[in-house]
Design a protein around this motif. Structure first.
Motif, PDB file in Angstrom:
ATOM      1  N   UNK A   1      -4.666 -14.652  11.350  1.00  0.00           N
ATOM      2  CA  UNK A   1      -5.283 -13.859  12.528  1.00  0.00           C
ATOM      3  C   UNK A   1      -5.280 -12.431  12.091  1.00  0.00           C
ATOM      4  N   UNK A   2      -4.407 -11.935  11.194  1.00  0.00           N
ATOM      5  CA  UNK A   2      -4.326 -10.643  10.790  1.00  0.00           C
ATOM      6  C   UNK A   2      -3.765 -10.670   9.264  1.00  0.00           C
ATOM      7  N   UNK A   3      -4.500  -9.864   8.364  1.00  0.00           N
ATOM      8  CA  UNK A   3      -3.978  -9.545   7.034  1.00  0.00           C
ATOM      9  C   UNK A   3      -3.431  -8.155   6.885  1.00  0.00           C
ATOM     10  N   UNK A   4      -3.368  -7.642   8.048  1.00  0.00           N
ATOM     11  CA  UNK A   4      -3.109  -6.038   8.137  1.00  0.00           C
ATOM     12  C   UNK A   4      -1.861  -5.850   8.337  1.00  0.00           C
ATOM     13  N   UNK A   5      -0.932  -5.390   7.378  1.00  0.00           N
ATOM     14  CA  UNK A   5       0.278  -5.054   7.496  1.00  0.00           C
ATOM     15  C   UNK A   5       0.838  -3.946   8.477  1.00  0.00           C
ATOM     16  N   UNK A   6       1.692  -4.510   9.725  1.00  0.00           N
ATOM     17  CA  UNK A   6       1.794  -3.472  10.752  1.00  0.00           C
ATOM     18  C   UNK A   6       1.460  -4.171  12.102  1.00  0.00           C
ATOM     19  N   UNK A   7       0.428  -5.235  12.018  1.00  0.00           N
ATOM     20  CA  UNK A   7       0.285  -5.799  13.295  1.00  0.00           C
ATOM     21  C   UNK A   7       1.201  -6.971  13.752  1.00  0.00           C
ATOM     22  N   UNK A   8       1.185  -7.273  14.761  1.00  0.00           N
ATOM     23  CA  UNK A   8       1.823  -8.317  15.266  1.00  0.00           C
ATOM     24  C   UNK A   8       1.607  -9.759  14.537  1.00  0.00           C
ATOM     25  N   UNK A   9       0.515 -10.103  14.567  1.00  0.00           N
ATOM     26  CA  UNK A   9      -0.001 -11.390  14.094  1.00  0.00           C
ATOM     27  C   UNK A   9      -0.180 -11.271  12.363  1.00  0.00           C
ATOM     28  N   UNK A  10       0.538 -10.289  11.673  1.00  0.00           N
ATOM     29  CA  UNK A  10       0.352 -10.175  10.308  1.00  0.00           C
ATOM     30  C   UNK A  10       0.723 -11.439   9.261  1.00  0.00           C
TER      31      UNK A  10
ATOM     32  N   UNK B   1       0.958  -1.184  -0.075  1.00  0.00           N
ATOM     33  CA  UNK B   1      -0.042  -0.055  -0.059  1.00  0.00           C
ATOM     34  C   UNK B   1       0.794   1.340  -0.012  1.00  0.00           C
ATOM     35  N   UNK B   2       2.143   1.253  -0.257  1.00  0.00           N
ATOM     36  CA  UNK B   2       3.114   2.316  -0.337  1.00  0.00           C
ATOM     37  C   UNK B   2       3.420   2.908   0.855  1.00  0.00           C
ATOM     38  N   UNK B   3       2.366   3.389   1.630  1.00  0.00           N
ATOM     39  CA  UNK B   3       2.850   3.957   2.740  1.00  0.00           C
ATOM     40  C   UNK B   3       1.473   3.820   3.880  1.00  0.00           C
ATOM     41  N   UNK B   4       1.495   4.194   5.265  1.00  0.00           N
ATOM     42  CA  UNK B   4       0.345   3.652   6.058  1.00  0.00           C
ATOM     43  C   UNK B   4      -0.234   4.901   6.470  1.00  0.00           C
ATOM     44  N   UNK B   5      -1.372   4.993   6.794  1.00  0.00           N
ATOM     45  CA  UNK B   5      -1.999   6.173   7.541  1.00  0.00           C
ATOM     46  C   UNK B   5      -2.006   6.120   9.088  1.00  0.00           C
ATOM     47  N   UNK B   6      -2.445   7.185   9.696  1.00  0.00           N
ATOM     48  CA  UNK B   6      -2.370   7.132  11.148  1.00  0.00           C
ATOM     49  C   UNK B   6      -2.712   5.771  11.923  1.00  0.00           C
ATOM     50  N   UNK B   7      -3.938   5.464  11.293  1.00  0.00           N
ATOM     51  CA  UNK B   7      -4.702   4.403  11.998  1.00  0.00           C
ATOM     52  C   UNK B   7      -4.093   2.882  11.488  1.00  0.00           C
ATOM     53  N   UNK B   8      -3.110   2.846  10.622  1.00  0.00           N
ATOM     54  CA  UNK B   8      -2.318   2.051  10.130  1.00  0.00           C
ATOM     55  C   UNK B   8      -2.813   1.187   8.605  1.00  0.00           C
ATOM     56  N   UNK B   9      -4.036   1.874   8.151  1.00  0.00           N
ATOM     57  CA  UNK B   9      -4.560   1.347   6.994  1.00  0.00           C
ATOM     58  C   UNK B   9      -3.671   2.023   5.786  1.00  0.00           C
ATOM     59  N   UNK B  10      -3.675   1.154   4.595  1.00  0.00           N
ATOM     60  CA  UNK B  10      -2.870   1.510   3.597  1.00  0.00           C
ATOM     61  C   UNK B  10      -3.429   2.751   2.722  1.00  0.00           C
ATOM     62  N   UNK B  11      -2.322   3.413   2.426  1.00  0.00           N
ATOM     63  CA  UNK B  11      -2.579   4.906   1.900  1.00  0.00           C
ATOM     64  C   UNK B  11      -3.092   4.603   0.357  1.00  0.00           C
ATOM     65  N   UNK B  12      -2.661   3.565  -0.328  1.00  0.00           N
ATOM     66  CA  UNK B  12      -2.785   3.463  -1.463  1.00  0.00           C
ATOM     67  C   UNK B  12      -3.127   1.826  -1.930  1.00  0.00           C
TER      68      UNK B  12
END
Length: 697
Positions: A626-635, A472-483
């Motif tokens: 457990x998670x598919x959200x990059x930036x979380x511990x269980x990614x 996602x190139x970069x992350x927003x403050x809440x951890x979601x991908x910007x792109x």
């Protein structure tokens, strides 16, 4: 006694030494034949002496050679585990502990130590019969055995549902193997698959006046404690002995455990292993100036910003720092902290010395920031052929153009146990004939990596290892991908070979007449419906693709699958999608797809022992993460609800996907085997793989 050739030669009678010297002189030799013979004898004596020393070392399990360990174990009746994988854990520790474990056989202390030795994961054992609600016997009152928890004790409430829970429950008659817990014969082994990775003196990300995110990518991420090793087997694990996210209440109450302070100038820290160290303009902030509080969003600013009183606020649950109003801002804010993750992938402060060979003689080595303050200046210095080594964990905000000369090689790498951040405005890689480029140990965000199809660009190889190109190139403050879904690698060059090893990258766009080989890596387009691998237009077929123990999130269109093995291709079609299949290749007569999970309607070469193997199985045999959200511990971590056909579906009965190399299923199997030897009669043990909870109390 130590022998060398000179000492041994001096033990001979003087007449023999004199005649040997005369003979050497007459023959024009540096040493006579007798002295040469003595040198050979001395060399063999050294070999024999070293062998004798090793024989002595082999008497002890701590110092013996690896092949001796099973023989020492046999002397005490130790039996090796089935399917032991050397990369998981050596039997040396278990053999060394065997006698001590047998003396305490059946106790919770032994089971906890056993779990650590066999799985190499942090563990906590709970005897659930002690946590059952019971009627009090008036002659033996137990004040701690309450029917309901004390709502005034916030710390005890924080641990409800975990291995450290102290609340009592009504009896649960299910077997512990079926996730039943509170019953008389049940014992629970709670295992932590997450490790706490150090982040040393990383630059904080400025969010606004006097406000900083601790994570250098600029998003909310919880801080982890630094797990303390247990020195004594007679001690059950406590929260400080396992990797856990820090809650606000716990850090506030036990601040001295997690933050250090110097009693006076020049003296050592009172806590040599702190979990958090804050430095502002190079000066460490002492514990008495740190306050733990909630720094959640409040309009355009954060709540509970510190006044001009010299206090610094830290929110461990969100990973935020607020400076007092009277401190100059912006300023250099750095922290040492711990981040949760599953394994050594994507770069970090872990051992990766094998991937850092000494540059060949004549190869220029430039260090940043030692020799140059910027990467752009270092690239100019090496003139298209050399190695650039980054020696710190700083942030480098630059736009890079890498031009490799013919037959040259450019490598940008982080020093071992470092992970610098490259905040890119752009990155273009070019090369003349037979040129190559390597990126090693970096964390990159802000812009994709571009290899343009320009006149004269003949780059032949690109190697990405132990590196993260933020999905996602970069992350927003809440951890979601910007792109979301945008490509991290854009290559329009024919003939280029891209190798990806132990890395995390976003989507990939390549020319059909090129090659991509990935191993133990993530290719993540943020959502299964996004395009993870294709040509530049996101529709046509991309390069020839090889995936070995990889996890791909998103749709795939390749010209050929040369090999797909032990991998997960987590892809799906969106409503009204123009794609005919979420995974497809052009040349189905070539290549191999084996021991992998991919959608049943994929258009690929003939499958061999892949999942799902039927349309009916496709409804139930699906990977659950457990998670598919990059930036979380269980990614990227498979959850315990995933079917065994995936968890044990690789060719060596390990799990499919990027965490195949952890051999998690073998660790569990070995622990079950060993538990049968150490459990008391009538008791049952269940294994609970702890899911990360981000405490925000």
């Amino acid at each position: 006694m130590s022998f060398d050739a000179q000492k041994l030669f001096e033990l001979l009678p003087a007449i023999h030494r004199i005649r040997d010297a005369e003979l050497a002189k007459s023959l024009g030799l540096e040493r006579g034949p007798l002295e040469e013979l003595v040198a050979v004898l001395a060399e063999q004596i050294d070999v024999a002496e070293e062998s004798l020393d090793q024989l002595y070392d082999d008497l002890f399990v701590e110092t013996c050679a690896d092949w001796i360990v099973p023989y020492i174990g046999d002397l005490i009746g130790y039996h090796s585990l089935h399917n032991v994988v050397a990369k998981v854990a050596s039997p040396r520790a278990e053999v060394a502990h065997t006698i001590a474990l047998r003396r305490r056989k059946g106790t919770a202390l032994v089971l906890e130590q056993l779990a650590r030795d066999v799985t190499a994961w942090d563990a906590r054992v709970v005897e659930y019969f002690q946590r059952i609600n019971t009627t009090q016997y008036m002659n033996h009152i137990r004040p701690h055995n309450l029917q309901s928890p004390d709502l005034r004790k916030s710390e005890a409430l924080e641990w409800i549902g975990t291995g450290f829970e102290t609340a009592n429950r009504t009896i649960n008659v299910r077997r512990v193997e079926s996730l039943g817990r509170h019953n008389i014969p049940n014992i629970g082994l709670h295992l932590w698959r997450i490790k706490a990775y150090p982040r040393s003196q990383t630059p904080a990300y400025r969010a606004g006046p006097h406000r900083y995110f601790i994570n250098p990518l600029g998003y909310d991420a919880p801080l982890y404690n630094h797990p303390q090793a247990e020195d004594d087997i007679s001690h059950l694990a406590e929260p400080d002995n396992v990797p856990l996210p820090l809650s606000r209440r716990r850090m506030h109450r036990y601040l001295e455990r997690y933050v250090a302070q110097r009693p006076s100038v020049g003296e050592p820290l009172d806590n040599p292993t702190p979990s958090v160290v804050l430095r502002v303009d190079g000066v460490m902030i002492e514990r008495d100036k740190i306050r733990v509080c909630n720094l959640s969003d409040e309009g355009a600013t954060w709540a509970n910003m510190p006044p001009s009183s010299g206090n610094y606020a830290i929110d461990p649950a969100l990973g935020r720092v607020a400076l007092p109003a009277d401190v100059n801002d912006p300023t250099d804010v750095r922290l040492t902290w711990y981040e949760g993750f599953s394994t050594d992938v994507g770069g970090g402060e872990y051992e990766r010395g094998e991937s850092l060979p000494t540059p060949l003689e004549g190869t220029q080595l430039v260090r940043v920031p030692d020799d140059h303050s910027t990467l752009a200046a270092a690239l100019l210095d090496i003139s298209g052929d050399g190695v650039i080594e980054i020696t710190d964990n700083s942030r480098y905000s630059e736009s890079l153009e890498i031009n490799v000369v013919a037959n040259g090689h450019v490598e940008i790498r982080a020093m071992n146990n470092r992970r610098p951040v490259l905040e890119l405005a752009g990155m273009i890689i070019r090369g003349d004939s037979n040129s190559s480029c390597t990126l090693n140990g970096l964390l990159m965000s802000g812009a994709p990596m571009v290899i343009p199809d320009e006149l004269g660009n003949a780059l032949s190889q690109l190697h990405i290892l132990h590196t993260t190109l933020v999905p996602g190139i970069a992350l927003n403050a809440n951890g979601s991908p910007q792109h979301s879904g945008e490509a991290s690698i854009e290559s329009a060059l024919t003939g280029l070979k891209i190798q990806i090893t132990r890395s995390i990258i976003g989507a990939v766009r390549t020319h059909a007449r090129s090659q991509v080989d990935a191993e133990d890596s993530f290719i993540d387009a943020n959502m299964p419906e996004n395009v993870a691998f294709a040509a530049a237009d996101g529709e046509a077929s991309g390069a020839e693709l090889s995936l070995v123990a990889c996890t791909v999130v998103g749709k795939v269109h390749a010209s050929e699958f040369s090999l797909v093995s032990n991998s997960i291709l987590f892809s799906a079609l969106a409503s009204g999608d123009s794609w005919i299949s979420p995974v497809r290749v052009v040349r189905k007569q070539a290549g191999c797809v084996r021991f992998s999970w991919l959608p049943f309607n994929s258009i690929v070469p003939a499958r061999y022992r892949c999942q799902p193997d039927s349309l009916q199985a496709a409804q139930s045999i699906v990977p659950h993460f457990t998670s598919l959200h990059y930036g979380t511990a269980a990614y990227g971590q498979l959850s315990s609800s995933t079917a065994d056909q995936i968890v044990r579906g690789a060719d060596d009965e390990s799990e499919m996907g990027a965490f195949h190399h952890l051999y998690a299923s073998q660790r569990e199997t070995n622990l079950h085997i060993r538990l049968a030897e150490y459990l008391r009669v009538g008791m049952s043990a269940g294994i609970f793989l702890r899911i990360v909870r981000e405490y925000r109390l």
